[in-house]
Design a protein around this motif. Structure first.
Motif, PDB file in Angstrom:
ATOM      1  N   LEU A  72      36.307  32.937  55.050  1.00  0.00           N
ATOM      2  CA  LEU A  72      36.716  33.416  53.737  1.00  0.00           C
ATOM      3  C   LEU A  72      36.441  34.903  53.600  1.00  0.00           C
ATOM      4  O   LEU A  72      37.257  35.660  53.093  1.00  0.00           O
ATOM      5  N   HIS A  99      41.781  42.692  51.017  1.00  0.00           N
ATOM      6  CA  HIS A  99      41.384  43.959  50.414  1.00  0.00           C
ATOM      7  C   HIS A  99      42.211  45.103  51.006  1.00  0.00           C
ATOM      8  O   HIS A  99      42.696  45.977  50.293  1.00  0.00           O
ATOM      9  N   SER A 134      41.050  45.447  40.653  1.00  0.00           N
ATOM     10  CA  SER A 134      41.152  44.142  41.288  1.00  0.00           C
ATOM     11  C   SER A 134      42.608  43.690  41.348  1.00  0.00           C
ATOM     12  O   SER A 134      43.492  44.318  40.753  1.00  0.00           O
ATOM     13  N   VAL A 135      42.856  42.606  42.045  1.00  0.00           N
ATOM     14  CA  VAL A 135      44.212  42.063  42.135  1.00  0.00           C
ATOM     15  C   VAL A 135      44.758  41.798  40.732  1.00  0.00           C
ATOM     16  O   VAL A 135      45.848  42.240  40.378  1.00  0.00           O
ATOM     17  N   SER A 136      43.937  41.097  39.929  1.00  0.00           N
ATOM     18  CA  SER A 136      44.398  40.766  38.576  1.00  0.00           C
ATOM     19  C   SER A 136      44.702  42.010  37.764  1.00  0.00           C
ATOM     20  O   SER A 136      45.716  42.085  37.078  1.00  0.00           O
ATOM     21  N   ARG A 142      47.189  31.678  36.240  1.00  0.00           N
ATOM     22  CA  ARG A 142      46.519  32.971  36.108  1.00  0.00           C
ATOM     23  C   ARG A 142      47.555  34.076  35.852  1.00  0.00           C
ATOM     24  O   ARG A 142      47.352  34.959  35.042  1.00  0.00           O
ATOM     25  N   LEU A 193      48.665  34.044  32.277  1.00  0.00           N
ATOM     26  CA  LEU A 193      47.618  34.590  31.403  1.00  0.00           C
ATOM     27  C   LEU A 193      47.605  36.115  31.464  1.00  0.00           C
ATOM     28  O   LEU A 193      47.476  36.799  30.453  1.00  0.00           O
ATOM     29  N   TYR A 195      40.154  33.109  35.344  1.00  0.00           N
ATOM     30  CA  TYR A 195      41.530  33.542  35.091  1.00  0.00           C
ATOM     31  C   TYR A 195      41.571  34.547  33.953  1.00  0.00           C
ATOM     32  O   TYR A 195      42.275  35.537  33.989  1.00  0.00           O
ATOM     33  N   ARG A 242      35.434  31.469  45.032  1.00  0.00           N
ATOM     34  CA  ARG A 242      35.100  32.797  45.544  1.00  0.00           C
ATOM     35  C   ARG A 242      36.352  33.663  45.654  1.00  0.00           C
ATOM     36  O   ARG A 242      36.331  34.846  45.333  1.00  0.00           O
ATOM     37  N   ARG A 243      37.459  33.047  46.093  1.00  0.00           N
ATOM     38  CA  ARG A 243      38.695  33.818  46.202  1.00  0.00           C
ATOM     39  C   ARG A 243      39.138  34.318  44.826  1.00  0.00           C
ATOM     40  O   ARG A 243      39.462  35.478  44.637  1.00  0.00           O
ATOM     41  N   GLU A 244      39.111  33.383  43.878  1.00  0.00           N
ATOM     42  CA  GLU A 244      39.551  33.741  42.526  1.00  0.00           C
ATOM     43  C   GLU A 244      38.667  34.828  41.921  1.00  0.00           C
ATOM     44  O   GLU A 244      39.148  35.740  41.256  1.00  0.00           O
ATOM     45  N   LEU A 267      37.008  37.140  43.512  1.00  0.00           N
ATOM     46  CA  LEU A 267      37.304  38.418  44.147  1.00  0.00           C
ATOM     47  C   LEU A 267      38.628  38.983  43.638  1.00  0.00           C
ATOM     48  O   LEU A 267      38.765  40.186  43.427  1.00  0.00           O
ATOM     49  N   HIS A 268      39.597  38.109  43.417  1.00  0.00           N
ATOM     50  CA  HIS A 268      40.889  38.570  42.910  1.00  0.00           C
ATOM     51  C   HIS A 268      40.775  39.095  41.483  1.00  0.00           C
ATOM     52  O   HIS A 268      41.384  40.083  41.125  1.00  0.00           O
ATOM     53  N   SER A 269      40.004  38.395  40.671  1.00  0.00           N
ATOM     54  CA  SER A 269      39.951  38.780  39.264  1.00  0.00           C
ATOM     55  C   SER A 269      39.057  39.987  39.018  1.00  0.00           C
ATOM     56  O   SER A 269      39.324  40.797  38.164  1.00  0.00           O
ATOM     57  N   TYR A 270      37.952  40.065  39.761  1.00  0.00           N
ATOM     58  CA  TYR A 270      36.971  41.105  39.444  1.00  0.00           C
ATOM     59  C   TYR A 270      36.910  42.207  40.500  1.00  0.00           C
ATOM     60  O   TYR A 270      36.284  43.227  40.280  1.00  0.00           O
ATOM     61  N   GLY A 271      37.519  41.979  41.651  1.00  0.00           N
ATOM     62  CA  GLY A 271      37.546  43.029  42.668  1.00  0.00           C
ATOM     63  C   GLY A 271      36.829  42.603  43.934  1.00  0.00           C
ATOM     64  O   GLY A 271      35.857  41.855  43.887  1.00  0.00           O
ATOM     65  N   PHE A 272      37.314  43.106  45.062  1.00  0.00           N
ATOM     66  CA  PHE A 272      36.759  42.682  46.349  1.00  0.00           C
ATOM     67  C   PHE A 272      35.348  43.207  46.572  1.00  0.00           C
ATOM     68  O   PHE A 272      34.631  42.735  47.437  1.00  0.00           O
TER      69      PHE A 272
END
Lengths: 132, 607
Positions: free
Chosen positions: A50, A58, A81-83, A111, A114, B396, B427-429, B431-436
């Protein structure tokens, strides 16, 4: 120790970009190569798939963000971040880019919606919200 | 600067500790003749404020006081004094300053005092930076800092993370040293109980430290402290993740209490009337929160649900008193009594405003109530799917990371780990939502055992709930009969095992203790020697042969290695007022800890 080293690489990559961040259009090269090294380290160990994947993602994200900054001429993407990136794209009307991000990072539809609601309501884009 | 906390009512002479610390500090200041500039480790300024007031520093020649940073020395003084924790980053800062002066060919004397001791690593850094010959080093052996009449702290805020994640156990040495020092002042502590790996290590160190210096006399030969209970924070990480529901706990959750004070917007405490007069007064004021404030002392341990009622009752009484004064002819002495009662008015106003602020801004919000509801479900250990879905949605929605992590950690701890699929997914979510960049944080949490994936093993949490009665139905928050009142129905695991240790001894819950991480042990010592094997009876039954004089209150030290929350302190205070097994001799407790856990997962976990 392998892990420790790869963390260190991630951290260094971050630090480097922070120092360079003051300049516009920083070359991503050195940062990406550090991250790729870290990714390799993680991949070499058995239990950290992971982590390896995340560092890989990244890199993808950084490249994408860099591209966005070049096309829009605004230095607001790198290191979010991605979001957040999707959100920024949506609020600037870059729907195609948002869709692209969604498929690259396999963002769950819940997501994504949202984020869309958040972006559209933040920019008072009521017509788009209505349609949505 | 705020007043020093009042220690007059402390069960042991804590002022002695503070005076000793003051003397040591003065000695250090006086070793440097004349004017000097003092550079302080930013992390020390809060704790030091509890030891000495700034005026004391001035009296002893401190011209300027700065927080240590990489900036060059900004003072003409020839003497430069550094007072620091032994941290590598600080050594580098000091080296920078000295080198800067050297370049300018300025002659100065540099003194570095380490609190509580100088480490070899720090010396090595100074040597590598080639400044070791330019400095004089010394030590400021201050360990415990009295926070209140019943709370001492070591204020080592990264020690727990260093230990759990990086395997650095120097923090444990400080704990053992500090307890040994207490024994030097207040006599041997006859009973030692420990639970968890770190606690048993400290207990071993305590024995070693005694053996190192066999001839030492401890105190006056009388044991002022009867028992010390050492608890490794790792034994119970669920409790610090729960939202604290006591008055003090909530103040800490939302306004953050540091070193016995909270910084609050002036508009909150001064009331709206004054705030409108000066619209730009968004200045922060420091509100001291400790036992010196009598009203606070009464309110802080209450469940917040009843604080409003208590305040209301008090105001009503005051109003009635006032009505009496205005309607009837009063004698002078009665008037005097009334005026005395009015003295409490500033405190009343302050706490009414604070309580009002808490409930209006935070606790009445739906999101807070939702959070509580989920926590309750988690603690009861039911319904994995519902709670994990809730956390998912929070991620989310990019809710504050700290709240998400607290719930996620609770979920992992109370369900014997996250399901493999969820573990990766969350963990993936995240990192995606808050940054790597949070990858490192997640790895650290995993290393510390706070986040993990399920591994075939049975989940121990339901067994613990049953064996230790952690979930208590129908607690009356206003007239509590169980420590569970602090979390409105959940009895903090950590305090529950302390309670049982003192009332019945750990033998009665052997099976449950085995489910918790790390060994548990009980042993005794006398003034002459360490007694082994451990005595079979619990501390409270056994005190006949201890040195405690009759009629004195039995004193118990509870040491949380890795920090304690305000809610847990409240629960311990409740216990010490209660202790029914020993009617003639109620026990008092002093809580000692690394530091008071701020939000469970602080910034230090990031690195």
């Amino acid at each position: 120790t392998m892990l420790r080293e790869s963390w260190e690489l991630v951290r260094r990559a971050k630090k480097q970009s922070r120092e360079l961040g003051v300049l516009q259009h920083v070359p991503l090269g050195p940062r990406v190569s550090l991250l790729e090294k870290a990714q390799k380290r993680y991949a070499d160990t058995k239990d950290h798939q992971l982590e390896a994947n995340s560092v890989g993602e990244h890199v993808k994200l950084l490249k994408f963000q860099h591209g966005l900054e070049t096309t829009t001429g605004k230095a607001i993407f790198v290191d979010s971040s991605v979001s957040d990136t999707i959100c920024t794209c949506l609020s600037m009307g870059l729907y195609a880019d948002a869709e692209k991000l969604r498929s690259i990072f396999k963002v769950p539809i819940e997501r994504f919606y949202l984020l869309k609601i958040k972006a559209l309501s933040a920019t008072y884009n009521w017509p788009a919200l209505e349609k949505f | 600067m705020a007043q020093l906390p009042n220690l007059d009512n402390a069960p042991i002479n804590l002022s002695l500790l503070r005076e000793k610390a003051q003397e040591d500090l003065i000695d250090i200041l006086d070793t440097l003749r004349g004017r000097k500039v003092l550079y302080l480790d930013p992390k020390l300024s809060g704790p030091l404020a509890l030891i000495a007031q700034t005026s004391l520093l001035k009296e002893h020649g401190v011209e300027n006081l700065f927080h240590l940073s990489a900036e060059p020395v900004q003072s003409e003084c020839e003497n430069v004094l550094y007072l620091v924790r032994p941290r590598i980053s600080l050594m580098k800062g000091i080296a920078e300053q000295i080198k800067h002066d050297k370049e300018l060919r300025v002659q100065k004397s540099y003194f570095i005092y380490f609190m509580p001791r100088c480490t070899r690593v720090c010396q090595k850094v100074l040597e590598d930076e080639q400044v070791l010959d330019d400095v004089t080093t010394g030590e400021f052996p201050l360990h415990f800092i009295p926070f209140d009449e019943d709370v001492l702290s070591l204020e080592l805020d990264t020690a727990y993370k260093d230990y759990r994640v990086d395997g650095d156990s120097s923090g444990l040495w400080y704990v053992a040293r500090a307890i040994t020092n207490l024994q030097l002042s207040f006599g041997i502590i006859p009973n030692v109980k420990a639970k968890g790996k770190a606690a048993s290590q400290v207990s071993d160190m305590l024995k070693h430290m005694r053996q190192e210096y066999p001839g030492t006399t401890y105190g006056t030969g009388i044991s002022e402290i009867d028992t010390v209970v050492l608890i490794d924070r790792h034994v119970d990480m669920v409790t610090p993740m729960c939202s604290q529901l006591t008055y003090e706990g909530l103040l800490d959750e939302f306004l953050h209490i540091n070193n016995g004070a909270a910084e609050v917007d002036s508009s909150i405490v001064l009331g709206s009337a004054q705030a409108t007069k000066k619209p730009q007064s968004d200045k922060k004021i420091k509100v001291p929160l400790n036992s010196s404030d009598k009203l606070y002392r009464e309110l802080r341990d209450l469940n917040f649900g009843v604080v409003g009622q208590v305040l209301q009752r008090k105001t009503t009484t005051m109003k009635n008193d006032y009505a009496e004064v205005t309607t009837m002819n009063q004698s002078v002495s009665e008037l005097k009594d009334f005026v005395k009662k009015l003295n409490i008015l500033p405190e009343m106003t302050r706490h009414v405003s604070l309580a009002q602020h808490l409930s209006a801004t935070y606790t009445n919000k739906q999101s807070f109530l939702d959070q509580l509801h989920i926590e309750q479900t988690l603690v009861e250990g039911v319904n994995y799917d519902v709670t994990s879905a809730h956390v998912q949605t929070m991620i989310y929605k990019q809710d504050p990371l700290i709240s998400v992590l607290r719930l996620l950690i609770m979920l992992s701890l109370t369900s014997g780990g996250l399901k493999q699929k969820d573990f990766d997914n969350f963990r993936r979510e995240l990192l995606h939502s808050y940054g790597f960049e949070y990858l490192i944080l997640l790895s650290n949490l995993e290393k510390a055992g706070l986040l993990k994936k399920q591994e075939g093993r049975n989940n121990v949490w339901p067994h613990l709930i049953k064996a230790l009665k952690l979930v208590v139905e129908d607690v009356d928050d206003a007239n509590p009969n169980d420590i569970a009142y602090v979390f409105s129905g959940y009895a903090p695991l950590s305090v529950r095992i302390v309670e049982i240790a003192l009332k019945r001894g750990w033998r009665s819950i052997e099976a449950a203790l085995k489910l918790l991480p790390g060994p548990h042990l009980e042993w005794s010592q006398t003034n002459e020697s360490v007694v082994e094997p451990p005595q079979e009876t619990s501390g409270l039954e056994r005190q006949e042969n201890g040195g405690v004089g009759d009629g004195r209150r039995l004193l118990v030290l509870v040491m949380f290695i890795g920090g304690v929350t305000f809610a847990e302190i409240s629960a311990l205070r409740f216990l010490s007022a209660q202790v029914p097994t020993c009617p003639s001799r109620p026990c008092r407790m002093i809580v000692i800890n690394f530091n008071i856990v701020d939000l469970g997962v602080g910034d230090e976990w990031q690195a």
